[in-house]
Design a protein around this motif. Structure first.
Motif, PDB file in Angstrom:
ATOM      1  N   LYS A 191      15.058  24.093  41.767  1.00 38.41           N
ATOM      2  CA  LYS A 191      16.413  24.093  41.552  1.00 38.41           C
ATOM      3  C   LYS A 191      16.841  22.679  42.186  1.00 38.41           C
ATOM      4  CE  LYS A 191      17.206  29.137  42.606  1.00 38.41           C
ATOM      5  NZ  LYS A 191      17.633  29.364  41.480  1.00 38.41           N
ATOM      6  N   ARG A 192      16.278  22.062  43.304  1.00 35.19           N
ATOM      7  CA  ARG A 192      16.686  20.872  43.653  1.00 35.19           C
ATOM      8  C   ARG A 192      16.323  19.643  42.697  1.00 35.19           C
ATOM      9  NH1 ARG A 192      13.415  22.399  48.450  1.00 35.19           N
ATOM     10  NH2 ARG A 192      14.830  23.778  49.718  1.00 35.19           N
ATOM     11  N   MET A 195      18.763  19.893  39.470  1.00 36.17           N
ATOM     12  CA  MET A 195      19.959  19.298  40.145  1.00 36.17           C
ATOM     13  C   MET A 195      19.980  17.760  39.827  1.00 36.17           C
ATOM     14  SD  MET A 195      20.995  21.663  43.378  1.00 36.17           S
ATOM     15  CE  MET A 195      22.387  20.848  43.775  1.00 36.17           C
ATOM     16  N   SER A 198      20.825  16.196  36.466  1.00 32.11           N
ATOM     17  CA  SER A 198      21.792  16.595  35.717  1.00 32.11           C
ATOM     18  C   SER A 198      23.108  15.860  35.924  1.00 32.11           C
ATOM     19  CB  SER A 198      21.998  18.008  35.793  1.00 32.11           C
ATOM     20  OG  SER A 198      23.263  18.399  35.111  1.00 32.11           O
ATOM     21  N   ILE A 201      26.407  20.413  37.685  1.00 33.95           N
ATOM     22  CA  ILE A 201      25.793  21.593  37.931  1.00 33.95           C
ATOM     23  C   ILE A 201      26.504  22.796  38.184  1.00 33.95           C
ATOM     24  CG2 ILE A 201      24.372  22.005  40.240  1.00 33.95           C
ATOM     25  CD1 ILE A 201      24.182  19.010  40.826  1.00 33.95           C
ATOM     26  N   ALA A 219      21.174  23.655  48.148  1.00 32.65           N
ATOM     27  CA  ALA A 219      21.940  22.890  47.883  1.00 32.65           C
ATOM     28  C   ALA A 219      23.215  23.324  48.919  1.00 32.65           C
ATOM     29  CB  ALA A 219      22.647  23.004  46.614  1.00 32.65           C
ATOM     30  N   VAL A 224      27.522  20.778  44.378  1.00 31.79           N
ATOM     31  CA  VAL A 224      27.604  21.374  42.949  1.00 31.79           C
ATOM     32  C   VAL A 224      28.873  21.085  42.419  1.00 31.79           C
ATOM     33  CG1 VAL A 224      26.201  23.050  43.414  1.00 31.79           C
ATOM     34  CG2 VAL A 224      28.341  23.772  43.180  1.00 31.79           C
TER      35      VAL A 224
END
Length: 259
Positions: A191-192, A195, A198, A201, A219, A224
């Motif tokens: 996931k990190r 992120m 992108s 988020i 996160a 985000v």
């Protein structure tokens, strides 16, 4: 608070999640109870699958709940969240959708033959998108059987050369202090990396995750851009998010529009 635990046991469980370990001697002194009482508390936490007892204490047992089990919990809420999140994907975008039962609902609600490219580490998401005729890239790697997700260095390497317009990530817990968290270190690490690749988020979650905290934070709350959920979070979480510039999108009840 978990309904099958008393107040002290809940506090002990929160401490284990926060610190990674607790000692019987410390708990005995803190709560002014006998060593046997603390041992029974830890035994209860172990019996319901939350911890593993060690010599003199306990550590978290970060077992993933299977995808099949999670798919039967808060189903209506996840459908509404997934539908709302799918509407945020614009024509021509490249997006990443990670593994989870809420993110799966995004794939299920995307329009067939959409002119988007989806990268995913979830086998079930890829299968749904294949049936819809949506261009899909699957990040390979080590398969986690319970969650159907691909993780590890190979999956991370796949993302390393990509740039996403949006990512859509699930979460197991959300707090102001610990941010967004997950019980599995491999999934949290992926996931990190997603992120970092992108421009936007998105966290997609049903409201039951607010106030929950798990071992691996992937996160901070303000890392985000948007949280898509089925109902407004508790005031202290919602106010902290909005004041920090995070957009809250609340999916309306069936038949209505998002707020």
């Amino acid at each position: 608070m978990r309904p099958n635990l008393n107040e002290r046991q809940n506090e002990i469980w929160n401490a284990i999640q926060r610190d990674g370990e607790v000692k019987i001697s410390d708990l005995k002194e803190k709560y002014a109870v006998t060593e046997m009482t603390i041992r029974r508390d830890l035994e209860k936490l172990e019996q319901i699958g939350l911890v593993r007892r060690t010599f003199g204490g306990a550590i978290p047992l970060t077992l993933d709940v299977s995808l099949k089990e999670r798919d039967t919990v808060h189903t209506d809420e996840k459908i509404r969240v997934g539908q709302t999140a799918a509407e945020l994907i614009l024509p021509g975008q490249a997006v990443f959708i990670d593994a989870g039962t809420t993110t799966l609902q995004i794939a299920r609600h995307m329009r067939p033959d959409s002119s988007v490219t989806v990268v995913t580490n979830a086998l079930n998401v890829a299968s749904v998108l294949l049936d819809k005729g949506i261009h899909t890239i699957v990040a390979g790697g080590m398969l986690l059987e319970k969650t159907g997700s691909m993780v590890g260095p190979i999956a991370i390497g796949t993302l390393g050369s990509m740039a996403f317009d949006q990512v859509f990530l699930g979460t197991t817990g959300i707090t102001v202090e610990h941010g967004f968290s997950n019980s599995n270190s491999f999934e949290a690490e992926l996931k990190r990396h997603a992120m970092r690749r992108s421009s936007c988020i998105n966290i997609v979650t049903d409201a039951s995750k607010f106030g929950e905290r798990y071992l691996h934070s992937f996160a901070a709350l303000l890392d985000v851009h948007r949280i898509v959920t089925d109902q407004a979070p508790p005031p202290h979480i919602g106010e902290a998010a909005v004041s920090g510039g995070v957009e809250l999108v609340v999916a309306a009840p069936e038949g209505g529009g998002a707020k």
